[in-house]
Motif scaffolding. Structure first.
Motif, short mmCIF file in Angstrom:
data_model
loop_
_atom_site.label_atom_id
_atom_site.label_comp_id
_atom_site.label_asym_id
_atom_site.label_seq_id
_atom_site.Cartn_x
_atom_site.Cartn_y
_atom_site.Cartn_z
N ASN A 24 15.71 -6.14 1.70
CA ASN A 24 15.15 -4.80 1.53
C ASN A 24 14.42 -4.34 2.78
OD1 ASN A 24 12.58 -5.97 1.60
ND2 ASN A 24 12.48 -6.18 -0.60
N VAL A 25 14.07 -3.08 2.76
CA VAL A 25 13.21 -2.49 3.78
C VAL A 25 11.92 -2.12 3.06
CG1 VAL A 25 12.89 -0.57 5.38
CG2 VAL A 25 15.17 -1.55 5.06
N LYS A 26 10.82 -2.63 3.55
CA LYS A 26 9.54 -2.38 2.88
C LYS A 26 8.75 -1.37 3.70
CE LYS A 26 7.40 -5.79 0.74
NZ LYS A 26 6.50 -6.94 0.45
N ILE A 27 8.40 -0.25 3.05
CA ILE A 27 7.69 0.85 3.72
C ILE A 27 6.33 1.04 3.05
CG2 ILE A 27 7.71 3.30 4.29
CD1 ILE A 27 10.77 3.19 4.11
N GLY A 28 5.28 1.05 3.86
CA GLY A 28 3.96 1.40 3.36
C GLY A 28 3.82 2.91 3.34
N ILE A 29 3.40 3.46 2.22
CA ILE A 29 3.17 4.90 2.07
C ILE A 29 1.67 5.08 1.85
CG2 ILE A 29 3.67 6.99 0.72
CD1 ILE A 29 6.19 5.90 2.02
N VAL A 30 1.04 5.89 2.69
CA VAL A 30 -0.40 6.10 2.59
C VAL A 30 -0.68 7.59 2.41
CG1 VAL A 30 -2.64 5.73 3.69
CG2 VAL A 30 -0.77 4.13 4.13
N ALA A 31 -1.37 7.93 1.33
CA ALA A 31 -1.74 9.32 1.06
C ALA A 31 -2.94 9.32 0.11
CB ALA A 31 -0.57 10.07 0.44
N PHE A 32 -3.63 10.43 0.05
CA PHE A 32 -4.75 10.55 -0.87
C PHE A 32 -4.23 10.59 -2.31
CE2 PHE A 32 -6.84 12.25 2.95
CZ PHE A 32 -8.02 11.52 2.92
N ILE A 33 -4.52 9.57 -3.07
CA ILE A 33 -4.12 9.50 -4.47
C ILE A 33 -5.30 9.86 -5.36
CG2 ILE A 33 -3.03 8.02 -6.23
CD1 ILE A 33 -1.37 8.57 -3.65
N SER A 34 -6.49 9.75 -4.82
CA SER A 34 -7.70 10.11 -5.56
C SER A 34 -8.60 10.93 -4.64
CB SER A 34 -8.44 8.84 -6.04
OG SER A 34 -8.89 8.08 -4.94
N GLY A 35 -9.58 11.58 -5.24
CA GLY A 35 -10.52 12.38 -4.47
C GLY A 35 -10.06 13.81 -4.29
#
Length: 195
Positions: A24-35
């Motif tokens: 597989n290709v593992k991608i980190g996704i970072v975004a505001f999920i709270s706040g």
């Protein structure tokens, strides 16, 4: 060789030789999920990422990307909430790279977080795509091999507004601004208040 050119070569190699990514290709996704930034920015970004990755994994991408996954390799994601301090985000970034072993990271909305994560990405030699980050300082203050952005900075918006006001109100003597007192607001004021 520019960062974008390197990314294109990495992606092309992955499409031509998916075995390089084991299973597989593992991608980190970072975004505001709270706040407070979650509703207008982070959750829509997370939803879009999940939708696109689901479509790619199902082989429903537009031609010529209709092959299942990423060059035949399944795309896996690790989603991280961007809420918290820059120190927290640097720690979370290190965790994505060192514990989760992501192949690349896509994300970051906060200019302050982008400024904090960029040198760490370089240190860890991990490919990062900043998809938002309004500050132009990412590449004005430093040069990176592993960090790139796919969106413009807020400079064009600020300068465009300033030029419009200059043309529309030629006799104007001064301006005022209501800007946030953090990286993005300060950079926006600096670029829109030039003479």
């Amino acid at each position: 060789m520019g960062s974008l050119r390197k990314l294109v070569l990495v992606l092309a190699a992955a499409l031509l030789a998916p075995a390089a990514f084991a299973q597989n290709v593992k991608i980190g996704i970072v975004a505001f999920i709270s706040g407070p930034a979650a509703a207008p920015f982070g959750v829509p970004a997370k939803n879009a990422a999940e939708f696109v990755i689901d479509e790619l994994n199902a082989g429903r991408g537009p031609a010529p990307y209709a092959k299942k996954g990423f060059g035949g390799a399944t795309i896996e994601t690790v989603i991280i909430d961007e809420a918290g301090s820059t120190t927290t985000q640097v720690t979370e970034f290190r965790n994505l790279v060192q514990r989760h072993n992501v192949d690349l990271v896509i994300g970051y909305i906060s200019s302050g977080n982008c400024l904090a994560v960029a040198p760490v990405a370089e240190e860890l030699k991990k490919l990062v795509n900043f998809f938002d980050c309004g500050t132009p300082r990412i590449f004005e203050d430093a040069s990176y091999k592993y960090v790139f952005r796919t969106s413009p900075t807020a400079t064009m918006d600020s300068v465009g507004a300033a030029l419009y006001v200059k043309d529309a109100k030629a006799n104007i003597k001064s301006i005022a601004g209501l800007n946030q007192n953090y990286a993005w607001g300060q950079d926006s004021w600096a670029t829109s208040s030039w003479r």
